[in-house]
Design a protein around this motif. Sequence first.
Motif, PDB file in Angstrom:
ATOM      1  N   ASN A 123     -50.113  60.769 -10.149  1.00 55.58           N
ATOM      2  CA  ASN A 123     -51.158  59.746 -10.306  1.00 55.58           C
ATOM      3  C   ASN A 123     -51.264  59.195 -11.719  1.00 55.58           C
ATOM      4  O   ASN A 123     -51.954  58.204 -11.951  1.00 55.58           O
ATOM      5  CB  ASN A 123     -52.517  60.313  -9.905  1.00 55.58           C
ATOM      6  N   GLY A 124     -50.627  59.845 -12.680  1.00 57.19           N
ATOM      7  CA  GLY A 124     -50.731  59.388 -14.061  1.00 57.19           C
ATOM      8  C   GLY A 124     -50.194  60.454 -15.005  1.00 57.19           C
ATOM      9  O   GLY A 124     -49.625  61.457 -14.580  1.00 57.19           O
ATOM     10  N   ARG A 125     -50.394  60.209 -16.276  1.00 58.71           N
ATOM     11  CA  ARG A 125     -49.932  61.169 -17.285  1.00 58.71           C
ATOM     12  C   ARG A 125     -50.977  61.252 -18.391  1.00 58.71           C
ATOM     13  O   ARG A 125     -51.479  60.233 -18.867  1.00 58.71           O
ATOM     14  CB  ARG A 125     -48.569  60.745 -17.852  1.00 58.71           C
ATOM     15  N   HIS A 128     -48.441  65.677 -16.465  1.00 59.19           N
ATOM     16  CA  HIS A 128     -48.649  64.704 -15.404  1.00 59.19           C
ATOM     17  C   HIS A 128     -49.832  65.104 -14.527  1.00 59.19           C
ATOM     18  O   HIS A 128     -50.070  66.287 -14.276  1.00 59.19           O
ATOM     19  CB  HIS A 128     -47.391  64.590 -14.550  1.00 59.19           C
ATOM     20  N   THR A 187     -42.050  57.406 -10.568  1.00 56.15           N
ATOM     21  CA  THR A 187     -43.285  56.671 -10.292  1.00 56.15           C
ATOM     22  C   THR A 187     -44.475  57.522 -10.709  1.00 56.15           C
ATOM     23  O   THR A 187     -44.601  58.671 -10.282  1.00 56.15           O
ATOM     24  CB  THR A 187     -43.389  56.340  -8.793  1.00 56.15           C
ATOM     25  N   ARG A 188     -45.339  56.969 -11.544  1.00 52.64           N
ATOM     26  CA  ARG A 188     -46.468  57.737 -12.073  1.00 52.64           C
ATOM     27  C   ARG A 188     -47.816  57.075 -11.769  1.00 52.64           C
ATOM     28  O   ARG A 188     -48.811  57.393 -12.410  1.00 52.64           O
ATOM     29  CB  ARG A 188     -46.325  57.912 -13.596  1.00 52.64           C
ATOM     30  N   ASN A 189     -47.845  56.175 -10.816  1.00 50.24           N
ATOM     31  CA  ASN A 189     -49.090  55.426 -10.575  1.00 50.24           C
ATOM     32  C   ASN A 189     -49.476  55.402  -9.098  1.00 50.24           C
ATOM     33  O   ASN A 189     -50.081  54.441  -8.630  1.00 50.24           O
ATOM     34  CB  ASN A 189     -48.957  53.994 -11.105  1.00 50.24           C
ATOM     35  N   THR A 190     -49.146  56.453  -8.355  1.00 49.80           N
ATOM     36  CA  THR A 190     -49.578  56.511  -6.960  1.00 49.80           C
ATOM     37  C   THR A 190     -51.099  56.627  -6.906  1.00 49.80           C
ATOM     38  O   THR A 190     -51.676  57.476  -7.595  1.00 49.80           O
ATOM     39  CB  THR A 190     -48.939  57.711  -6.242  1.00 49.80           C
ATOM     40  N   PRO A 191     -51.782  55.795  -6.134  1.00 50.99           N
ATOM     41  CA  PRO A 191     -53.256  55.847  -6.082  1.00 50.99           C
ATOM     42  C   PRO A 191     -53.734  57.219  -5.584  1.00 50.99           C
ATOM     43  O   PRO A 191     -53.140  57.789  -4.667  1.00 50.99           O
ATOM     44  CB  PRO A 191     -53.608  54.740  -5.082  1.00 50.99           C
TER      45      PRO A 191
END
Length: 292
Positions: free
Chosen positions: A20-22, A28, A192-196
């Motif tokens: 979802n982010g870092r 992560h 990919t680091r932006n999965t909702p």
Amino acid sequence: MKSLLNCPAPAKLNLFLHVNGRRADGYHLLQSVFQIIDRSDTLHFSLRDDQELHRTNDIEGVPAEQDLVIRAARILQAEVLRRTAAMPPGVNITVDKILPMGGGLGGGSSDAATTFMALNKLWNAGLTREELMALALPLGADVPFFIFGETGFAEGVGEDLQPVAAPDCWYVVIEPGVACPTGQIFTSEHLTRNTPPVKMSDFSSYHANRQDLRQFGKNDLQQVACRLFPQVAEAVEWLGAYGDARMTGSGACVFVAVHSEEQADAVLAKVPAAWTGWKAKALKRHPIIAKL
């Protein structure tokens, strides 16, 4: 009590794994469901007459002093000393290892968690599950999960856990013959680091009353592992003929859920000889709980 023998250190599967982010420190932010399965390493613990910690057998590629098992034992030994002002006795630890390294099954983390739980009993340390989980976190986010000891919805860096129901099924697991270094997967520019973010209720409602075994969500690390290791991509494609196949953790093992042991056996009979394949049953609780 002088020893604890035949202590299971089971594998886990990530039924989904979203990034979802870092954070600013580089870690992560994840969401996942961890499920324990009934394929395990086995550990044996025997008290010594001194205060030294020894792994009694060699494990290829893992020097004893770097082994999470020994590191876990040192952490708990130091905590017992801090609490009681008395150093607990040393321990001989034997690790019968069948779970592959770099497979995404949490083998090393599970070995460490079993060490925490077994020595907590053997040393009469009396730490709670939550206290052991907090001690274990510096060794990696998977270690607290195995101490948590039941199917868990994980958030944060994987340490924020809540119990959740998951399908009661069998799995076929393929080891593609490669090891996926976790660091290499997480640092890839293709990750990919932006999965909702999702809610735990999203997972629960997805699986409620379903007759099929299609999996919720996806594994965001899978595309990176498949790009770096074609063997993983080949295993996902092959096993996908029998259901919703996906990679667990940061790889390399690939799994598919099936309804019965008979279905698992039928798939295993067709696994190409170049791969190692096996079946496992989903477990609701860590098998060491009944032992301790």
